[in-house]
Design a protein around this motif. Structure first.
Motif, mmCIF file in Angstrom:
data_model
loop_
_atom_site.group_PDB
_atom_site.id
_atom_site.type_symbol
_atom_site.label_atom_id
_atom_site.label_comp_id
_atom_site.label_asym_id
_atom_site.label_seq_id
_atom_site.Cartn_x
_atom_site.Cartn_y
_atom_site.Cartn_z
ATOM 1 N N ARG A 185 1.893 1.559 -3.657
ATOM 2 C CA ARG A 185 0.768 2.035 -4.475
ATOM 3 C C ARG A 185 0.505 3.515 -4.253
ATOM 4 O O ARG A 185 0.288 4.281 -5.201
ATOM 5 C CB ARG A 185 -0.483 1.230 -4.148
ATOM 6 C CG ARG A 185 -0.509 -0.163 -4.739
ATOM 7 C CD ARG A 185 -1.699 -0.942 -4.216
ATOM 8 N NE ARG A 185 -1.849 -2.228 -4.894
ATOM 9 C CZ ARG A 185 -2.450 -3.274 -4.365
ATOM 10 N NH1 ARG A 185 -2.957 -3.199 -3.131
ATOM 11 N NH2 ARG A 185 -2.547 -4.408 -5.039
ATOM 12 N N SER A 186 0.521 3.921 -3.003
ATOM 13 C CA SER A 186 0.261 5.316 -2.669
ATOM 14 C C SER A 186 1.314 6.239 -3.281
ATOM 15 O O SER A 186 0.983 7.293 -3.827
ATOM 16 C CB SER A 186 0.227 5.489 -1.143
ATOM 17 O OG SER A 186 0.061 6.839 -0.795
ATOM 18 N N PHE A 187 2.583 5.849 -3.205
ATOM 19 C CA PHE A 187 3.664 6.648 -3.779
ATOM 20 C C PHE A 187 3.460 6.813 -5.278
ATOM 21 O O PHE A 187 3.628 7.907 -5.830
ATOM 22 C CB PHE A 187 5.004 5.986 -3.497
ATOM 23 C CG PHE A 187 6.191 6.828 -3.889
ATOM 24 C CD1 PHE A 187 6.832 7.627 -2.953
ATOM 25 C CD2 PHE A 187 6.672 6.822 -5.195
ATOM 26 C CE1 PHE A 187 7.916 8.420 -3.315
ATOM 27 C CE2 PHE A 187 7.753 7.594 -5.567
ATOM 28 C CZ PHE A 187 8.381 8.396 -4.619
ATOM 29 N N ARG A 188 3.096 5.736 -5.945
ATOM 30 C CA ARG A 188 2.881 5.798 -7.394
ATOM 31 C C ARG A 188 1.743 6.745 -7.757
ATOM 32 O O ARG A 188 1.851 7.525 -8.708
ATOM 33 C CB ARG A 188 2.571 4.395 -7.930
ATOM 34 C CG ARG A 188 3.770 3.471 -7.946
ATOM 35 C CD ARG A 188 4.025 2.903 -9.325
ATOM 36 N NE ARG A 188 2.915 2.197 -9.902
ATOM 37 C CZ ARG A 188 2.668 2.162 -11.214
ATOM 38 N NH1 ARG A 188 3.434 2.817 -12.055
ATOM 39 N NH2 ARG A 188 1.633 1.467 -11.675
ATOM 40 N N LYS A 189 0.661 6.689 -7.002
ATOM 41 C CA LYS A 189 -0.485 7.552 -7.301
ATOM 42 C C LYS A 189 -0.179 9.021 -7.036
ATOM 43 O O LYS A 189 -0.470 9.902 -7.850
ATOM 44 C CB LYS A 189 -1.696 7.105 -6.477
ATOM 45 C CG LYS A 189 -2.294 5.785 -6.933
ATOM 46 C CD LYS A 189 -3.437 5.344 -6.039
ATOM 47 C CE LYS A 189 -3.988 3.982 -6.473
ATOM 48 N NZ LYS A 189 -5.064 3.518 -5.557
ATOM 49 N N ILE A 190 0.426 9.298 -5.893
ATOM 50 C CA ILE A 190 0.738 10.684 -5.514
ATOM 51 C C ILE A 190 1.692 11.327 -6.517
ATOM 52 O O ILE A 190 1.577 12.519 -6.828
ATOM 53 C CB ILE A 190 1.356 10.724 -4.094
ATOM 54 C CG1 ILE A 190 0.299 10.358 -3.055
ATOM 55 C CG2 ILE A 190 1.952 12.095 -3.792
ATOM 56 C CD1 ILE A 190 0.859 10.139 -1.661
ATOM 57 N N GLU A 219 0.823 -1.213 0.000
ATOM 58 C CA GLU A 219 0.000 0.000 0.000
ATOM 59 C C GLU A 219 0.857 1.263 0.000
ATOM 60 O O GLU A 219 0.468 2.280 -0.579
ATOM 61 C CB GLU A 219 -0.962 -0.001 1.184
ATOM 62 C CG GLU A 219 -2.057 -1.060 1.096
ATOM 63 C CD GLU A 219 -2.857 -0.988 -0.212
ATOM 64 O OE1 GLU A 219 -3.029 0.133 -0.748
ATOM 65 O OE2 GLU A 219 -3.295 -2.043 -0.689
ATOM 66 N N ILE A 220 2.023 1.213 0.642
ATOM 67 C CA ILE A 220 2.950 2.348 0.593
ATOM 68 C C ILE A 220 3.415 2.553 -0.841
ATOM 69 O O ILE A 220 3.473 3.681 -1.344
ATOM 70 C CB ILE A 220 4.164 2.119 1.516
ATOM 71 C CG1 ILE A 220 3.714 1.953 2.960
ATOM 72 C CG2 ILE A 220 5.165 3.260 1.394
ATOM 73 C CD1 ILE A 220 4.836 1.588 3.918
ATOM 74 N N LYS A 226 1.269 6.030 -11.599
ATOM 75 C CA LYS A 226 0.197 5.102 -11.909
ATOM 76 C C LYS A 226 -0.475 5.521 -13.211
ATOM 77 O O LYS A 226 -0.707 6.709 -13.440
ATOM 78 C CB LYS A 226 -0.821 5.094 -10.767
ATOM 79 C CG LYS A 226 -1.986 4.148 -10.943
ATOM 80 C CD LYS A 226 -1.573 2.710 -10.792
ATOM 81 C CE LYS A 226 -2.787 1.784 -10.851
ATOM 82 N NZ LYS A 226 -2.397 0.367 -10.889
#
Length: 428
Positions: free
Chosen positions: A406-411, A403-404, A415
């Motif tokens: 995934r979150s980094f990629r989105k921010i 989840e860390i 992504k």
């Protein structure tokens, strides 16, 4: 053009863009893409309908002899480094079972080798690297940076690695002093690994079709660089597999025969040999196009790792499942690993991993689904660099920091811009 991974599965129609001076405009206008090195990842982690060829970005930039730090562009192959620097008395601190991968690929997979229990992953020898991000910004990344922990093992999903500075190690030979230990079962195999754990390099070939009291029998090879001063390294002439074998060539009978002959070629007990680096580290690289042995349908390598506390029972259960299935592998490699690092998607944890090659055939993926459940049962995980079919659910249960990531990629708007077939399948 039609592209495929080293496993020749899957195959995909893709447009290739070379990493050159026009790359910024390409990134700005393309919907999504993935960096691509020398095509040696086994599955679909570097496949997309749009791919950036990084292998052409392959200059040597500098070598600091005093600090033993080499600066190269990301498309340089490990084999090219060895060919130039081993005769001068330098070798890679960490190397996988093939030297035919790029520096960028080594970082993106955070590869490991036969000395993980001593030296860790490839990222441990990376001083810094420059990466081109999806917003066309170039950033210098060091081990203390969050981007380092996301990129090393991040499967190319954060940007295009442009160049890197890596630490080499001094050696005084092209040869390895090897000890081979022949074990009769899994108990003896674990005892041998424990006995020889202080030797820098170790790897075992394991007979995955052995049954009953012979389950887990292996040839464990351990070793270290000789001090004989022989440094006249030259790559060996390579044999070539000129065509794909018929798919029926590899079957339960032929694998059993191979495993029997290979196991019995070694002397009983303990024996010693002097072998060169290519023989010890890269035996399959001596055969060009060895992936054709598995036929036109291709193959996949299934590699998992289990924590040290559950490794014995987990491996015993998995080996029984494989043996009972009859879908054996003549390339089955067992390794001991050291402590887990801080990179979010790096594969190794302290324990044992097993890697097995299976030809693509009816019933294989059903078997691998069963093995996934056993891996999860014993708190293990699957290696993304080798994977071509693991489910999102099985993947997530193995990687606690997903989840860390995934979150980094989105921010950071990575992504949907940097994507592979694999990243879409497991949603990373």
């Amino acid at each position: 053009m039609k592209l495929k991974s080293w496993g020749n599965y899957p195959k995909i129609e893709s447009k290739i863009k070379n990493l050159d001076k026009t790359i910024n405009n390409y990134i700005k206008n393309v919907d999504e893409f993935i960096p691509y090195g020398n095509g040696r990842s086994y599955g679909d982690s570097a496949l997309n309908t749009n791919m950036v060829n990084c292998k052409v970005h392959n200059y040597f930039l500098n070598f600091d002899k005093e600090k033993e730090v080499l600066h190269v562009q990301s498309g340089v192959l490990l084999s090219e480094i060895i060919e130039i620097f081993l005769p001068q008395g330098y070798f890679l601190k960490v190397t996988p079972g093939t030297k035919l991968i790029t520096i960028g690929g080594a970082i993106a997979s955070d590869i490991h080798g036969k000395n993980h229990h001593k030296e860790g992953c490839f990222s441990e020898c990376v001083i810094e690297f420059n990466i081109l991000l999806p917003n066309n910004e170039i950033q210098t990344v060091k081990p203390e940076d969050e981007l380092f922990k996301v990129t090393c093992g991040g499967m190319g999903l954060t940007g295009i690695i442009l160049d890197a500075k890596i630490k080499l190690k001094k050696v005084n030979s092209k040869n390895i002093e090897q000890t081979t230990i022949k074990t009769k079962n899994l108990n003896e195999t674990f005892e041998a690994f424990e006995k020889y754990k202080d030797i820098p390099y170790s790897v075992a070939w394991i007979d995955c079709l052995a049954k009953d009291e012979n389950i887990g029998r292996c040839l464990l090879m351990v070793g270290d660089f000789s001090d004989d001063g022989i440094l006249d390294y030259k790559p060996k002439k390579r044999l070539n597999i000129p065509f794909s074998f018929p798919s029926f060539t590899l079957n339960n009978l032929t694998v059993k025969v191979f495993n029997y002959l290979y196991y019995n070629k070694a002397k009983n007990g303990i024996s010693k040999q002097i072998v060169d680096v290519d023989t010890f580290f890269y035996p399959l690289d001596n055969i060009r196009n060895w992936n054709r042995i598995y036929g036109k349908n291709g193959f996949t390598q299934y590699q998992f790792i289990l924590p040290i506390e559950t490794s014995f029972e987990g491996l015993k259960e998995i080996l029984k499942e494989i043996s009972n299935s009859g879908k054996g592998s003549f390339l089955a490699v067992l390794k001991l690993y050291g402590e887990e690092n801080k990179n979010y998607l790096s594969f190794p944890i302290k324990g044992y991993s097993l890697a097995l090659d299976f030809k693509i055939e009816n019933g294989l993926f059903e078997l691998l689904d069963k093995l996934d459940k056993i891996v999860i049962k014993y708190q293990g995980r699957i290696y993304l660099t080798k994977d071509t079919r693991v489910s999102k659910e099985s993947f997530e249960k193995g990687y606690k920091n997903i989840e860390i990531f995934r979150s980094f990629r989105k921010i950071n708007n990575m992504k949907n811009k940097l994507e592979s077939l694999q990243s879409k399948r497991v949603d990373i």
